[in-house]
Design a protein around this motif. Sequence first.
Motif, PDB file in Angstrom:
ATOM      1  N   GLY A  63      12.957  84.453  15.413  1.00  0.00           N
ATOM      2  CA  GLY A  63      11.733  84.189  15.307  1.00  0.00           C
ATOM      3  C   GLY A  63      10.879  85.150  16.034  1.00  0.00           C
ATOM      4  O   GLY A  63       9.595  85.896  15.721  1.00  0.00           O
ATOM      5  N   LEU A  64      11.206  85.510  17.297  1.00  0.00           N
ATOM      6  CA  LEU A  64      10.403  86.615  17.895  1.00  0.00           C
ATOM      7  C   LEU A  64      10.433  87.979  17.352  1.00  0.00           C
ATOM      8  O   LEU A  64       9.465  88.650  17.432  1.00  0.00           O
ATOM      9  N   GLY A  65      11.935  88.447  16.848  1.00  0.00           N
ATOM     10  CA  GLY A  65      11.834  89.761  16.332  1.00  0.00           C
ATOM     11  C   GLY A  65      10.696  89.914  15.105  1.00  0.00           C
ATOM     12  O   GLY A  65      10.064  90.865  14.989  1.00  0.00           O
ATOM     13  N   ASN A  84      12.730  87.279   5.071  1.00  0.00           N
ATOM     14  CA  ASN A  84      13.571  86.901   6.022  1.00  0.00           C
ATOM     15  C   ASN A  84      13.308  85.539   6.614  1.00  0.00           C
ATOM     16  O   ASN A  84      14.277  84.362   6.689  1.00  0.00           O
ATOM     17  N   VAL A  85      12.179  85.131   6.977  1.00  0.00           N
ATOM     18  CA  VAL A  85      11.675  83.950   7.439  1.00  0.00           C
ATOM     19  C   VAL A  85      11.817  82.875   6.275  1.00  0.00           C
ATOM     20  O   VAL A  85      12.460  81.779   6.455  1.00  0.00           O
ATOM     21  N   ALA A  86      11.447  83.195   5.205  1.00  0.00           N
ATOM     22  CA  ALA A  86      11.656  82.157   3.989  1.00  0.00           C
ATOM     23  C   ALA A  86      13.041  82.109   3.748  1.00  0.00           C
ATOM     24  O   ALA A  86      13.480  80.821   3.536  1.00  0.00           O
ATOM     25  N   GLY A  87      14.021  83.022   3.750  1.00  0.00           N
ATOM     26  CA  GLY A  87      15.230  82.828   3.427  1.00  0.00           C
ATOM     27  C   GLY A  87      15.920  81.718   4.422  1.00  0.00           C
ATOM     28  O   GLY A  87      16.685  80.974   4.182  1.00  0.00           O
ATOM     29  N   VAL A  88      15.649  82.122   5.890  1.00  0.00           N
ATOM     30  CA  VAL A  88      16.257  81.149   6.828  1.00  0.00           C
ATOM     31  C   VAL A  88      15.911  79.830   6.736  1.00  0.00           C
ATOM     32  O   VAL A  88      16.412  78.770   6.917  1.00  0.00           O
ATOM     33  N   VAL A  89      14.517  79.626   6.489  1.00  0.00           N
ATOM     34  CA  VAL A  89      13.952  78.433   6.372  1.00  0.00           C
ATOM     35  C   VAL A  89      14.439  77.408   5.049  1.00  0.00           C
ATOM     36  O   VAL A  89      14.898  76.429   4.889  1.00  0.00           O
ATOM     37  N   ALA A 109      11.394  77.324  15.011  1.00  0.00           N
ATOM     38  CA  ALA A 109      11.765  78.513  15.818  1.00  0.00           C
ATOM     39  C   ALA A 109      11.554  79.748  15.048  1.00  0.00           C
ATOM     40  O   ALA A 109      10.992  80.771  15.767  1.00  0.00           O
ATOM     41  N   VAL A 110      11.982  79.821  13.833  1.00  0.00           N
ATOM     42  CA  VAL A 110      11.761  80.996  12.935  1.00  0.00           C
ATOM     43  C   VAL A 110      10.286  81.251  12.427  1.00  0.00           C
ATOM     44  O   VAL A 110       9.855  82.321  12.418  1.00  0.00           O
ATOM     45  N   SER A 111       9.840  80.150  11.969  1.00  0.00           N
ATOM     46  CA  SER A 111       8.555  80.231  11.336  1.00  0.00           C
ATOM     47  C   SER A 111       7.268  80.400  12.252  1.00  0.00           C
ATOM     48  O   SER A 111       6.345  81.057  12.020  1.00  0.00           O
ATOM     49  N   LEU A 112       7.299  79.708  13.371  1.00  0.00           N
ATOM     50  CA  LEU A 112       5.980  79.447  14.230  1.00  0.00           C
ATOM     51  C   LEU A 112       5.542  80.927  14.978  1.00  0.00           C
ATOM     52  O   LEU A 112       4.408  81.323  14.745  1.00  0.00           O
TER      53      LEU A 112
END
Length: 354
Positions: A63-65, A84-89, A109-112
């Motif tokens: 998420g930070l990256g 990438n965010v959409a894929g992980v979520v 943690a990924v999206s915020l």
Amino acid sequence: MLAVGAAVVTGDRWPYAWMAADLVLFAVRFLLIRECERARKHGGTGPLAGLMAAGGSWSVIFGLGCYGCVVSGDMALAVLAALNVAGVVGVASSRNAATPRYAIFVMLAVSLPFLVGALFSPAPGMSIVGFQVPFYVAGVIIVLLQNHAINARMIRAELDNRDLAIKDVLTGLPNRIFLQEKLRGMCSELAAPAANGGRPFAVLSMDLDGFKHVNDRFGHAVGDMLLRKVAERLKRTFRPGDVVFRIGGDEFVILLPDTSEIEATYLAKRAIEKISVPFELGVGTAIPIGLSIGSAFAPADGGEPELLLTWSDHALYEAKRTGKAVTGRMSGPRTDDHSDYWGLLPHPAIQYPA
């Protein structure tokens, strides 16, 4: 690949720190997964807490990256980060549906960080994407919870079906099918020779004496009640690790793990004493019955399930033939025809009221 792209486009050092952390976590998670798989083969769970902690750490770093990619102002990096965010979520909603709280943590943690980065990104139009992110994540969380409910129902149905397959309906004890599974597992743990780490165990075959008379005189309903009472007494008689099976009619089998012949003899004697106490079944008089037991011991009498059940059955028939409550194989060298038995305890007298 996203981190490599960020390093090339931005020329900063943080993408290299991201790649290093990602590689370290990859190695750690790979080793933890191997430990979990190894533990599962032996009936354990392994370091699941450590595996989930490593996965959570990866989510925070990822998420930070993505935040760094969005605030860089480069549209290509911003679009790749969004994908990438959409894929992980999306993957977390199905892959981690069995652990919904952990999955929600991964999603947040990924999206915020991406959300915050999109709202303050210098790239044109990214703030609109940032406003859309909460609705997307909320929708996927709803899908996650639905997947969790579906998985839970499937697991419950599977467990219920297995219970129906391996449990005796009348007594609730494990049945012949589960006896075969359990016995195969115990036989597979026997070492050869047994002195080098083997786990000896005993097989007791049991048969009620006088049960047919109870059925004929008082009816099958009373006979069924008697079988349930016998099952309850047997479960209370044996140790927590011992397993009581009803394999049909008035026949029971007991598996005694890590048990010597002396211990098995004591437990058999105690079972006979408990079952010999007359049963109160609401028919106006207490009903006495007897119990005959035959035993076999692994690995002394063999290391195959069918062979052990055969010898314990033979010993049971010998107990009934000779009028002894318990018979088993002799200690010491076995004969080819397995015809030697040891016996103890006179059979309890069975008398029925007039």
